[in-house]
Design a protein around this motif. Structure first.
Motif, PDB file in Angstrom:
ATOM      1  N   ASN A  53       4.428   9.887   0.591  1.00 29.97           N
ATOM      2  CA  ASN A  53       5.531   9.702  -0.359  1.00 29.97           C
ATOM      3  C   ASN A  53       5.499   8.285  -0.913  1.00 29.97           C
ATOM      4  O   ASN A  53       4.652   7.470  -0.557  1.00 29.97           O
ATOM      5  CB  ASN A  53       6.873  10.023   0.289  1.00 29.97           C
ATOM      6  CG  ASN A  53       7.075   9.250   1.580  1.00 29.97           C
ATOM      7  OD1 ASN A  53       6.471   8.208   1.784  1.00 29.97           O
ATOM      8  ND2 ASN A  53       7.929   9.752   2.452  1.00 29.97           N
ATOM      9  N   LYS A  54       6.472   8.015  -1.773  1.00 28.47           N
ATOM     10  CA  LYS A  54       6.612   6.697  -2.424  1.00 28.47           C
ATOM     11  C   LYS A  54       5.311   6.268  -3.099  1.00 28.47           C
ATOM     12  O   LYS A  54       4.821   5.157  -2.904  1.00 28.47           O
ATOM     13  CB  LYS A  54       7.092   5.632  -1.441  1.00 28.47           C
ATOM     14  CG  LYS A  54       8.487   5.904  -0.901  1.00 28.47           C
ATOM     15  CD  LYS A  54       9.011   4.757  -0.095  1.00 28.47           C
ATOM     16  CE  LYS A  54      10.423   5.048   0.389  1.00 28.47           C
ATOM     17  NZ  LYS A  54      10.952   3.964   1.228  1.00 28.47           N
ATOM     18  N   LEU A  55       4.724   7.201  -3.871  1.00 24.12           N
ATOM     19  CA  LEU A  55       3.515   6.889  -4.624  1.00 24.12           C
ATOM     20  C   LEU A  55       3.884   6.001  -5.813  1.00 24.12           C
ATOM     21  O   LEU A  55       4.724   6.353  -6.628  1.00 24.12           O
ATOM     22  CB  LEU A  55       2.871   8.197  -5.105  1.00 24.12           C
ATOM     23  CG  LEU A  55       1.584   8.067  -5.924  1.00 24.12           C
ATOM     24  CD1 LEU A  55       0.466   7.507  -5.064  1.00 24.12           C
ATOM     25  CD2 LEU A  55       1.164   9.426  -6.480  1.00 24.12           C
ATOM     26  N   THR A  56       3.291   4.828  -5.904  1.00 22.70           N
ATOM     27  CA  THR A  56       3.581   3.891  -6.993  1.00 22.70           C
ATOM     28  C   THR A  56       2.292   3.461  -7.671  1.00 22.70           C
ATOM     29  O   THR A  56       1.227   3.393  -7.020  1.00 22.70           O
ATOM     30  CB  THR A  56       4.312   2.653  -6.474  1.00 22.70           C
ATOM     31  OG1 THR A  56       3.513   2.020  -5.476  1.00 22.70           O
ATOM     32  CG2 THR A  56       5.650   3.023  -5.866  1.00 22.70           C
ATOM     33  N   ASN A 108      -3.585  -0.164  -9.995  1.00 24.99           N
ATOM     34  CA  ASN A 108      -3.455  -0.266  -8.540  1.00 24.99           C
ATOM     35  C   ASN A 108      -2.552   0.865  -8.036  1.00 24.99           C
ATOM     36  O   ASN A 108      -1.418   1.009  -8.501  1.00 24.99           O
ATOM     37  CB  ASN A 108      -2.856  -1.613  -8.138  1.00 24.99           C
ATOM     38  CG  ASN A 108      -3.852  -2.736  -8.340  1.00 24.99           C
ATOM     39  OD1 ASN A 108      -5.051  -2.503  -8.337  1.00 24.99           O
ATOM     40  ND2 ASN A 108      -3.345  -3.954  -8.519  1.00 24.99           N
ATOM     41  N   ILE A 109      -3.060   1.654  -7.082  1.00 25.24           N
ATOM     42  CA  ILE A 109      -2.328   2.785  -6.526  1.00 25.24           C
ATOM     43  C   ILE A 109      -1.916   2.442  -5.097  1.00 25.24           C
ATOM     44  O   ILE A 109      -2.740   1.924  -4.327  1.00 25.24           O
ATOM     45  CB  ILE A 109      -3.181   4.074  -6.497  1.00 25.24           C
ATOM     46  CG1 ILE A 109      -3.942   4.242  -7.829  1.00 25.24           C
ATOM     47  CG2 ILE A 109      -2.329   5.294  -6.191  1.00 25.24           C
ATOM     48  CD1 ILE A 109      -3.065   4.456  -9.004  1.00 25.24           C
ATOM     49  N   SER A 110      -0.643   2.659  -4.720  1.00 25.02           N
ATOM     50  CA  SER A 110      -0.199   2.463  -3.334  1.00 25.02           C
ATOM     51  C   SER A 110       0.735   3.599  -2.949  1.00 25.02           C
ATOM     52  O   SER A 110       1.333   4.243  -3.807  1.00 25.02           O
ATOM     53  CB  SER A 110       0.520   1.119  -3.181  1.00 25.02           C
ATOM     54  OG  SER A 110       1.684   1.091  -3.973  1.00 25.02           O
ATOM     55  N   TRP A 111       0.843   3.863  -1.631  1.00 26.50           N
ATOM     56  CA  TRP A 111       1.653   4.974  -1.141  1.00 26.50           C
ATOM     57  C   TRP A 111       2.081   4.696   0.294  1.00 26.50           C
ATOM     58  O   TRP A 111       1.611   3.732   0.913  1.00 26.50           O
ATOM     59  CB  TRP A 111       0.884   6.300  -1.230  1.00 26.50           C
ATOM     60  CG  TRP A 111      -0.404   6.294  -0.451  1.00 26.50           C
ATOM     61  CD1 TRP A 111      -0.600   6.654   0.819  1.00 26.50           C
ATOM     62  CD2 TRP A 111      -1.686   5.847  -0.938  1.00 26.50           C
ATOM     63  NE1 TRP A 111      -1.901   6.500   1.198  1.00 26.50           N
ATOM     64  CE2 TRP A 111      -2.607   6.000   0.124  1.00 26.50           C
ATOM     65  CE3 TRP A 111      -2.147   5.360  -2.162  1.00 26.50           C
ATOM     66  CZ2 TRP A 111      -3.942   5.677   0.005  1.00 26.50           C
ATOM     67  CZ3 TRP A 111      -3.475   5.037  -2.290  1.00 26.50           C
ATOM     68  CH2 TRP A 111      -4.376   5.196  -1.218  1.00 26.50           C
ATOM     69  N   GLU A 112       2.962   5.537   0.810  1.00 23.47           N
ATOM     70  CA  GLU A 112       3.370   5.482   2.208  1.00 23.47           C
ATOM     71  C   GLU A 112       3.002   6.795   2.883  1.00 23.47           C
ATOM     72  O   GLU A 112       3.161   7.867   2.299  1.00 23.47           O
ATOM     73  CB  GLU A 112       4.884   5.245   2.332  1.00 23.47           C
ATOM     74  CG  GLU A 112       5.305   3.854   1.930  1.00 23.47           C
ATOM     75  CD  GLU A 112       6.761   3.597   2.209  1.00 23.47           C
ATOM     76  OE1 GLU A 112       7.414   4.505   2.770  1.00 23.47           O
ATOM     77  OE2 GLU A 112       7.252   2.506   1.839  1.00 23.47           O
TER      78      GLU A 112
END
Length: 1302
Positions: free
Chosen positions: A1069-1072, A1081-1085
């Protein structure tokens, strides 16, 4: 009863007294006087004494303190609401309430944010007589936002033109203070020509060359947070007429003549406000600010006037060089048309501002507290005004009166509540609310029904002293319910005072307007009501006035000489006057040249500074008089300048007239060293008790060389003398001879005598002993005497040594004793000592409270009643009653830990109390004990009671598991505090679209024995929001919320739970996404098991091509995509490799547009066009050759080398590498090397980097590679065919050939 009325004078007449008292009782606000003795046994409803302001702006960097203080008897308890609902401070660890107060302290400095606690707060103070409420306190954190970044172009204009420099500060809370400064933080000068407007803009009526500068900076100061923000500097250049003429003349021929005048003078026009008329609305009581700023050349001046009226004289002020008109404390009478006039030599212009004054509610008559006795009548009046007219509403104990419990003694008539035949149950706190669109007023006023006989609060036998022919005021403060009537009598058998020479005030004060000698005597104040009578005596003495019978006279003296002023005073022989001298209405100079001797002021060595008016002021405790004279100093004969220093020490000390308790000391002064001695200081040493320590004895004037000293018995005295002048104090004189005074009996007794028992059978008597100086002789001892207060026993006495304590043993438990301690020595006894009362020791109470009854009020509140224990069984000072109560527990819990008992103490003789904070649906046990100074008595028999069911807490957890195309499974844990038997669960859910809008809400009831539920027939790839709570028979509890998403396709479906227990359901979740021009830049939890390998899939929005896939080395939660097309919308998602693979929800982002070059466009240069044509021709020939060779299946040597030696720049990034290799400069400038990733069979694997331009061939006619260079147009499209793994075949193209070649 004390009335809160100004002491209006009322002439007494027998017929008017009853009517006056009745009206006072009906309409006056009655307040219980704050006399401590009176308040001990009087109950009083709560009164709010302190609260935070209605609009409460807080500093977000400091803890939040919301004040709420109240008084009442018994002391009130406090509770709060927030945004209209109960605010449970126990559930928030950051919120505490100050002990004995309702003030909230929110600790946001350790953790938390001020924005979390924004809202409307209201405090309630409650006791058994009613409930008072505070205003609605709107809490908001202050804000000081940054200035919006903007590019400000330099301003160039001609001298004489007008100019406005905008400020436009950021909107803060509260609004900032605006000012203009330069880079050196110096305020920019303002004048009639240049000034700052109320909106913060800087206005120039006309500019001059000296206005040229590059640092016009607008600053905004936010006082609440002590921060200052600044705008970007503005550059202004003013071109003078001469410079402009020279520029124009240089471009004209010699025959042309330029004589035009560029900066022509012009009449005024308004810069602000616009047009001929405008409107202004202001609230009553505020400051009305009207502004007019005009431009013109020469600079116009501003004038103000009010049409059909004049400006208020004492409330009108002009600011900003008369461009701003301010009227303080504006009222409705200030409404009307105001005209500002701008005028210069070429004309004038005017603007009319129509002002309307509105008004928030303001009090005409605020409701006042009522203290009534049973059966009396009264009224609460609440009258307010405003514009528009405010609406009046009433509340009782904080509840709207329409739904409050009915009171037959109460009748509401608009803004008045009328009470008739009140009873004790009529006591309550009423709130009046007056509101309109501009605000509200809230006032608390209580009705307290008391039955009290009259009490006189003024001290008995007070002595009043008054100067003859002046008014005399004799106080008689009183209290009683019903309101007592007051009568005054003179003399022992005098009749009530009804003569015209007396005035009786409403507060009981008797006034004699002109007191004469025959007014002396004893006056008696009598207060009566139907419950009793009280009286008090006051004594009046009339004194003769103070007069000056010899006044100071006008004097003219030479500089350096001496002058004397006489002031002889006659006064009443019983008063002691003090004479004070003043110079020019101020204190005399602190100079030794000024001396006061009885009736004379002597000034020596007069100087020019001594010119002035000298005033003699004679003061007594009752009056003062004064007289003045003028001193003029003229030039003297020149004399040499003296040398000044402190005096020499006195000498020849001699003791004469030696008596038992006095001696005469004389001395000879030393040289004063040209500065007169102002005083002598005498000190003594007590060689018997404190050898070597000098004490201050007395001081005498500098003109005196002998004095009579008072001495104490049995002391060895030695004296010394010091002289003092304006320059300081001399050294001490030599010691005098020693003098021993005779011993005598003590003249005082020990102080601080107390009698307290340390054990049940003793009495400890303590006192503060005398010191050696106070003993007055040898053999100091103490005679300690005691006897029981209520018995007929004689005094028992014992003589003890010089100690401070004596213990009497064998006393009965807690019996009052009379005690006295007398000092004695070898000569005799001190005077008879004062008698004090003490008590023998306390013992534990013997009897437990009886008849303990418990009444359950609700699921968290119970009321306990008990019968008081007999006073004799307490055996000590009654401290109060203590309730022990505890919750019944199961046998298993009882074995695990000790039962936690709670204690609640009620002070004094209360026989009931409330148990707060009980747990619903629980069984409790309690007992009651009486408490004295020794400790607790025995416990009463245990009483068992149970609380009814309450609403449950929120479910402990809520998880969304097993998402599919059209279903979601919810799994939860029951509430940690069910507070009863759960009947069912309530589930509500609704979809959320891509713009975060909520869809329709669906309700669902689930049996209470379920902890898992599957929702079917949902929309695919849709986010849902769930609201879940439990329910008992008492109602619904707090809800817990969660969100879940159905999957896009079957590849994203999670496998069902396997095995026993609760499986850990992984999710992303929390894909930004943070996108730039050609990369993102791709980040996630991630939540789930460890050691998971992730991959990123992405593609162009709207494209039919397959998702492109990037494998991530390791289990990082971030990745960088590069080689993206500028200005293109992409879709992206993150997944996990393996058998239990799953994917996140999709997200969309758009890369930034291609940045245009700021350099000169060389593409239009001829040399560049020719060069590009040659390069294009060479590339075309090279591509044709490559194409032919490739079709023949041959390999180039370079290709063979690259096949044999893998390029290290395209190796995977190491797991321990903390940087993204994709964003290094080396890769950014070598995009074509990635073509070597294409296998020789011309297939492209999806897990390889997709940076090649081949992947963007579909639907695109022209492409750029990553460094921005143009490759060429092509029309080949990717053909998708089934192939091994994720590979796909690709038609040959010139681009592919070039990739292989390079």
């Amino acid at each position: 009863m004390q009335l809160k009325i100004m002491p209006k004078k009322k002439r007494l007449s027998a017929g008017r007294v009853p009517l006056i008292l009745f009206l006072c009782q009906m309409i006056s606000a009655l307040e219980v006087p704050l006399d401590p003795k009176l308040l001990e046994d009087l109950v009083q409803p709560p009164t709010i004494t302190q609260q935070s302001p209605k609009d409460y702006i807080i500093d977000p960097r400091e803890n939040i303190v919301i004040q709420c203080e109240a008084k009442g008897k018994p002391p009130p308890s406090f509770s709060w609401t927030r945004n209209g609902t109960h605010f449970d401070i126990e559930k928030d660890p950051l919120v505490t309430m100050k002990p004995g107060s309702g003030t909230l302290v929110i600790n946001i400095m350790s953790e938390g944010k001020a924005e979390t606690y924004e809202g409307v707060y209201q405090c309630t103070a409650r006791n058994e007589r009613g409930a008072a409420i505070s205003n609605n306190i709107v809490v908001r954190p202050s804000r000081s936002p940054l200035w919006t970044k903007e590019k400000l172009e330099p301003i160039t204009l001609q001298s004489g033109q007008s100019l406005v420099l905008p400020c436009r500060p950021p909107v803060g809370l509260p609004p900032p203070i605006i000012f203009w400064m330069d880079n050196s933080f110096q305020r920019l000068p303002q004048s009639e020509r240049v000034s700052q407007g109320l909106n913060g803009d800087l206005y120039f009526s006309n500019v001059l060359p000296e206005d040229t500068r590059e640092d016009y900076i607008c600053y905004a100061r936010f006082n609440h947070t002590q921060t200052i923000q600044q705008k970007q500097p503005i550059s202004v250049k003013v071109v003078s007429v001469d410079e402009l003429n020279d520029t124009i003349a240089a471009n004209l021929s010699d025959t042309e003549v330029y004589g035009a005048k560029l900066n022509r003078e012009r009449p005024p026009t308004f810069l602000i406000p616009e047009g001929n008329t405008s409107n202004k609305e202001e609230l009553r009581g505020n400051v009305l600010s009207l502004e007019c700023i005009a431009e013109g050349l020469p600079t116009p001046l501003i004038y103000w006037m009010k049409e059909e009226g004049t400006l208020p004289f004492n409330r009108t002020y002009y600011k900003n060089f008369q461009k701003t008109l301010q009227i303080l404390q504006v009222s409705e009478a200030d409404s009307g048309n105001y005209q500002c006039i701008a005028k210069n030599a070429l004309g004038s212009i005017h603007h009319t501002i129509s002002v309307t004054v509105k008004a928030a509610p303001y009090w005409i008559t605020a409701p006042q507290n009522l203290v009534l006795s049973p059966g009396e009548n009264g009224a609460l009046i609440c009258r307010a005004n405003g514009n528009p007219k405010p609406r009046i509403s009433w509340l009782s104990n904080g509840v709207p009166i329409e739904i409050a419990p009915d009171d037959p003694s109460r009748k509401i008539d608009g803004d008045t509540i009328i009470f008739s035949n009140v009873q004790e149950r009529s006591s309550a706190v009423y709130q009046c609310n007056a509101s309109n669109e501009y605000g509200y007023l809230l006032a608390n006023a209580f009705v307290n029904v008391l039955a009290e006989p009259p009490r006189i609060l003024t001290s008995a036998n007070t002595l009043y002293q008054v100067i003859a022919n002046r008014p005399a005021l004799l106080d008689c403060a009183f209290f009683g319910s019903p309101l007592p009537t007051i009568e005054w009598f003179k003399g022992a058998k005098g009749s009530a005072l009804h003569e015209d020479i007396y005035v009786l005030h409403d507060n009981g004060t008797l006034e004699i307007p002109v007191a004469q000698k025959d007014s002396t005597g004893t006056y008696t104040c009598v207060a009566r009501n139907k419950l009793g009578m009280a009286k008090n005596e006051a004594h009046l003495e009339i004194k003769d006035p103070t007069r000056i019978i010899k006044q100071p006279e006008f004097s003219v003296v030479q500089r350096g000489s001496t002058v004397s002023f006489e002031c002889k005073v006659k006064h009443d022989h019983t008063l002691i006057p003090t004479v004070l001298w003043l110079k020019d209405k101020g204190e005399l100079p602190n100079d030794g040249r000024f001396t006061i001797d009885k009736d004379h002021l002597v000034v020596t060595d007069v100087s020019d500074d001594d010119n002035g008016t000298y005033t003699c002021v004679a003061n007594t405790t009752l009056d003062n008089v004064s007289a003045s004279a003028v001193l003029i100093v003229v030039a003297p004969t020149p004399t040499p300048a003296p040398i000044y220093d402190v005096p020499n020490p006195p000498f020849d000390l001699e003791l004469t007239d030696q008596l038992d308790k006095s001696v005469q000391l004389s001395w000879t002064p030393g040289d004063d060293n040209n500065s007169p001695i102002t005083k002598f200081i005498i000190e003594y040493e007590d060689a018997m008790h404190e050898a070597g320590l000098w004490h201050h004895q007395t001081e005498v004037p500098g003109t005196q060389t002998t004095t009579q000293l008072k001495l104490s018995p049995y002391v060895i005295y030695t004296f010394r003398v010091m002289a003092e002048n304006s320059l300081g104090r001399s050294l001490p004189s030599e010691r005098s001879e020693q003098y021993l005074t005779k011993a005598a009996e003590p003249d005082k007794n020990p102080t601080t005598v107390e009698g307290l028992g340390s054990e049940p059978d003793n009495l400890v008597i303590t006192w503060k002993p005398l010191n050696g100086f106070e003993s007055n002789g040898p053999g100091l001892q103490y005679k300690v005497s005691w006897r029981q207060k209520d018995g007929d026993d004689e005094w028992t006495s014992v003589v003890v040594a010089n100690v401070s304590k004596y213990i009497v043993s064998g006393t009965p438990t807690f019996v009052p004793y009379l005690i006295k301690v007398q000092a004695l020595n070898d000569v005799g006894f001190a005077p008879e000592p004062a008698v004090v009362m003490g008590h023998s020791g306390e013992d534990l109470p013997m009897v437990a409270p009886g008849n303990v009854q418990v009444t359950v009020v609700n699921s968290t509140l119970a009321e306990v009643h008990w019968d008081p224990v007999p006073l004799k069984s307490i055996r000590g000072h009654l401290q109060g009653y203590r309730i022990y109560y505890w919750k019944a527990q199961s046998s298993s819990k009882r074995n695990r830990r000790h039962i936690e008992k709670k204690i609640l103490t009620f002070q004094g003789s209360k026989t009931h109390g409330m148990l707060l904070g009980l747990e619903p649906f629980s069984n409790y046990t309690l007992n009651v004990r009486v408490v004295n100074g020794k400790g607790e008595g025995p416990a009463s028999p245990d009483r068992v009671f149970g609380t009814p069911e309450g609403v449950p807490s929120a479910p402990s957890s809520l998880k969304i598991i097993n998402p599919t195309l059209d279903s979601l499974t919810l799994e939860w844990d029951p509430p940690s505090h069910p507070n009863g038997i759960l009947t069912e669960y309530i589930l509500k859910y609704q979809p959320i679209n891509s713009t975060h809008e909520l869809g329709p809400l669906v309700d669902l009831k689930i049996p209470a024995n379920k902890t898992r539920w599957t929702l079917k027939n949902l929309n695919f790839s849709t986010r849902y929001k769930f609201y879940f709570n439990a329910q008992t028979s008492a109602g619904s509890g707090s809800q817990i919320t969660e969100e879940g998403i159905t999957t896009v396709d079957e590849a994203g479906i999670l496998p069902p739970d396997v095995g026993a227990g609760k499986a850990v359901n992984p999710r992303i979740n929390k894909l930004t996404v943070a996108a730039a021009e050609t990369y993102a830049n791709i980040s996630w939890e991630y939540e789930g098991r460890e050691h998971v390998n992730f991959y990123v899939e992405y593609g162009v929005v709207g494209s039919k091509e397959e998702w492109r896939k990037e494998i991530i080395n390791g289990s990082r939660s971030f990745f960088g995509l590069k080689g993206l097309m500028p200005g293109t919308a992409y879709k992206v998602r993150v997944g996990a490799e393996g058998d239990s693979g799953f994917v996140s929800s999709e997200d969309m982002f758009e890369t930034g547009p291609a940045m245009a070059s700021r350099q000169v466009d060389i593409a239009t240069q001829g040399w560049f066009i020719g060069l590009m044509c040659a390069v294009a021709l060479l590339i075309l020939i090279l591509l044709i050759v490559c194409f032919i060779r490739r079709n023949k299946g041959g390999k180039y040597p370079v290709k063979e080398k690259e096949d044999a030696h893998a390029d290290p720049e395209i190796q995977p990034m190491k797991e321990d590498d903390g940087t993204f290799g994709e964003y290094s400069d080396a890769e950014d400038h070598k995009p074509l090397k990635k073509g070597s990733r294409t296998p020789s069979d011309r297939t492209v694997k999806k897990e390889d980097s997709d940076d090649s331009l081949v992947d963007y061939g579909e639907g695109v006619n022209g492409q750029f590679n990553e460094d921005g260079s143009f490759i060429g147009q092509y029309s080949g499209k990717k053909e998708k065919e089934p192939a091994e793994g994720n590979e796909s075949s690709e038609a040959p193209s010139p681009v592919n050939a070039m990739n292989s070649f390079v």
